[in-house]
Design an enzyme around this catalytic site. Structure first.
Site, PDB file in Angstrom:
ATOM      1  CG  HIS A   1     -54.487  24.861  67.561  1.00  0.00           C
ATOM      2  ND1 HIS A   1     -53.502  24.439  66.710  1.00  0.00           N
ATOM      3  CD2 HIS A   1     -54.107  26.097  67.976  1.00  0.00           C
ATOM      4  CE1 HIS A   1     -52.565  25.355  66.609  1.00  0.00           C
ATOM      5  NE2 HIS A   1     -52.925  26.372  67.385  1.00  0.00           N
TER       6      HIS A   1
ATOM      7  CG  HIS B   1     -47.422  25.434  72.719  1.00  0.00           C
ATOM      8  ND1 HIS B   1     -47.557  24.850  71.476  1.00  0.00           N
ATOM      9  CD2 HIS B   1     -47.857  26.700  72.575  1.00  0.00           C
ATOM     10  CE1 HIS B   1     -48.042  25.734  70.619  1.00  0.00           C
ATOM     11  NE2 HIS B   1     -48.240  26.863  71.263  1.00  0.00           N
TER      12      HIS B   1
END
Length: 587
Positions: A169, A123
């Site tokens: 991100h 992830h």
């Protein structure tokens, strides 16, 4: 005989380090199979391997190779000796490369569709640390691939001038890295650990022009390594065997990028991003720290897409070349969670759920999830509030057949140890065949129900004999400044709730080579999903007990008999010398 000196309050204390000798069970086994003699021949060793270790395919030639290896390691390479003494036999049992607890080769059927496997999944695979302000880099990708991770996640965004693609991100303070650098590193390291396919999940926040650019990057970087289907959607996923040394892409099919204020990168602001959780799945959307991708981050018109992620012919599409490269289609589900779990006859897809959404799905639609994962792929990801890159319990996903239980690989911890342990099996190739019961259907189309009460299928007996190697891997005062360490071992079963159990040995005082000789029993109802977690601790009277090594072993893969168990550090790296000698029996 070695000894150690420690100083305490000005006084010197001397401790002897006893040399390890074979436990009574080892002596009995040697006497039995050596037929009372003081040497064990190759044919006698083969009998031990077959009858005591359950290695029924062992041959005399295999036993002869073991003997030569052991004698060579004990500096007897030029001896005419062709048999093992008790000391040699004990030395062999402590060699994990010859006598480890699980098979070191790929031995699962690799010809079934991808949906039939648990897949080692990362992830936010590009992050070096926490989810908020760590660096984005290709280094974590390389480390993950070197460990056998097969699913790499990349969040792709436009740069400030919107002429290049960055991995970061979104809406956090993480520093970006160029997509092309990540792709080049993936190409270089994809198959250093495993020949089986690498799947790149792209969380796409791009304009049509940049999607076209990504398509060129993918084809130019990977060339013939890149696999993609010929048609719009697959009716069944290909197998890991058929995709050896290939790279596949999983993402939502693109459409014309709709510019809006919400779609622009707002720096460090968290507002505007949402994840599909139990709230959004039921029609209510709650903002969270971390927007997860395929369900909420794409700004295309949801009316242009059906539940399986295939684009309607009437939809106004963008980046057709980019769309053509997608092997595993991810789709934004319409309606309720139950609707999202519907199985379509001639199409397969990937659905992603947060850990909270999975818990709700497991509670309300458990058998629907199992039925869905028999054909389709389910990806589970950590909730957005895990900003420290912590993880969640993987067994909820595994119990329901979820193939991609996505973990943060940046840190360490007991949950990550479980994931690392699960994928040490099957030659550490990153694909583990799901238990048959998760793939079977009954005469009335019924499937495995994780809520059902199960009966005990087998009992695992675990005997811990001795431990060794700490004096080689750690400094004399690492555990205690004034005396040798006081080791004990904790054992835990992690699996379905009814199988959960934990035991621990007594503490052995002041000994670098502890001898416990203790046995424990664990009744198991679903052994195929159970993991044995072993951790050695050093007792500390005034502070938290020190860590002395750990390992996790999938119980369905454990080989019976007396076995050498190598231990790993907190980060999952194998300790050079530290091992336990243990015995496993299934009754």
């Amino acid at each position: 005989m070695a000894s150690y000196k420690y100083k305490m309050l000005g006084f010197s204390r001397k401790f002897k380090m006893n040399e390890l000798g074979p436990p009574a069970d080892v002596q009995k086994a040697f006497s039995k199979f050596a037929e009372g003699g003081d040497q064990m021949s190759a044919s006698q060793l083969r009998r031990f391997l077959e009858e005591h270790q359950d290695e029924v395919e062992s041959t005399v030639a295999d036993a002869d190779r073991i003997i030569k290896h052991v004698l060579h390691g004990r500096h007897e390479a030029h001896s005419a000796k062709q048999s093992l003494s008790l000391a040699d036999f004990f030395h062999f049992l402590f060699l994990d490369d010859l006598n480890g607890p699980i098979k070191s080769q790929v031995h699962h059927d690799m010809t079934a569709p991808l949906s039939h496997y648990f897949i080692y999944t990362g992830h936010n695979s590009y992050l070096t640390g926490n989810q908020l302000n760590s660096d984005c880099s290709d280094v974590p990708l390389i480390k993950a691939l070197q460990r056998g991770v097969r699913v790499i996640e990349l969040d792709i965004w436009p740069n400030s001038t919107r002429d290049d693609v960055l991995v970061l991100h979104g809406r956090t303070l993480t520093t970006p890295v160029k997509l092309i650098k990540c792709l080049q590193s993936i190409k270089e390291y994809a198959f250093v650990k495993s020949p089986y396919p690498v799947i790149i999940t792209l969380e796409d926040h791009l304009t049509r022009d940049l999607q076209d650019k990504v398509a060129k990057m993918l084809t130019q970087t990977f060339g013939e390594m890149l696999y993609y289907p010929q048609g719009e959607c697959l009716a069944e996923f290909p197998s890991p065997e058929s995709l050896k040394y290939r790279i596949a892409i999983s993402t939502k099919p693109p459409k014309i990028y709709l510019e809006s204020e919400n779609s622009k990168d707002k720096g460090s602001s968290f507002n505007g991003e949402r994840e599909i959780s139990e709230e959004s799945a039921s029609g209510k959307e709650t903002p969270t720290f971390n927007a997860e991708p395929e369900e909420e981050k794409n700004n295309s018109d949801p009316d242009d897409e059906d539940i399986n992620g295939c684009v309607h012919k009437s939809a106004q599409e963008g980046a057709p070349e980019y769309k053509r490269l997608i092997t595993i289609h991810a789709g934004k589900p319409k309606g309720s969670l139950k609707d999202a779990l519907q199985v379509v006859v001639d199409e397969v897809r990937r659905l992603s759920l947060s850990e909270q959404a999975l818990e709700k799905a497991a509670s309300n639609h458990g058998t629907d999830v199992v039925r869905f994962t028999q054909k389709n792929i389910l990806r589970v990801y950590p909730k957005g509030t895990r900003v420290t890159s912590s993880n969640y319990k993987p067994h909820i996903g595994w119990m329901h057949g979820a193939q991609m239980v996505a973990f943060n690989m940046q840190g360490h911890g007991k949950l990550l140890w479980l994931m690392q342990g699960m994928f040490r099996t099957n030659g550490e190739c990153g694909y583990v065949k799901k238990p048959d019961f998760l793939m079977q259907r009954g005469p009335h189309n019924e499937v495995f129900n994780p809520k059902r009460t199960f009966i005990v299928k087998k009992t695992l007996k675990v005997k811990i004999y001795i431990g060794d190697g700490w004096h080689l891997d750690f400094s004399r005062t690492h555990f205690d400044s004034f005396s040798p360490p006081d080791f004990y071992t904790k054992i835990r079963i992690v699996g379905v709730p009814t199988d959960a159990a934990k035991k621990k040995t007594r503490i052995i005082d002041d000994d670098w080579a502890p001898s416990w000789d203790e046995e424990f029993e664990f009744p198991l109802t679903v052994p195929d999903l159970a993991v044995l977690r072993i951790e050695v601790r050093e007792y500390n009277r005034s502070q938290k007990d020190d860590f002395g090594g750990q390992t996790c072993l999938p119980i369905s893969e454990i080989k019976p008999g007396i076995r050498a168990i190598p231990l790993y550090d907190r980060n999952g790296e194998k300790l050079k010398s530290v091992k336990l000698l243990m015995q496993f029996q299934f009754v």
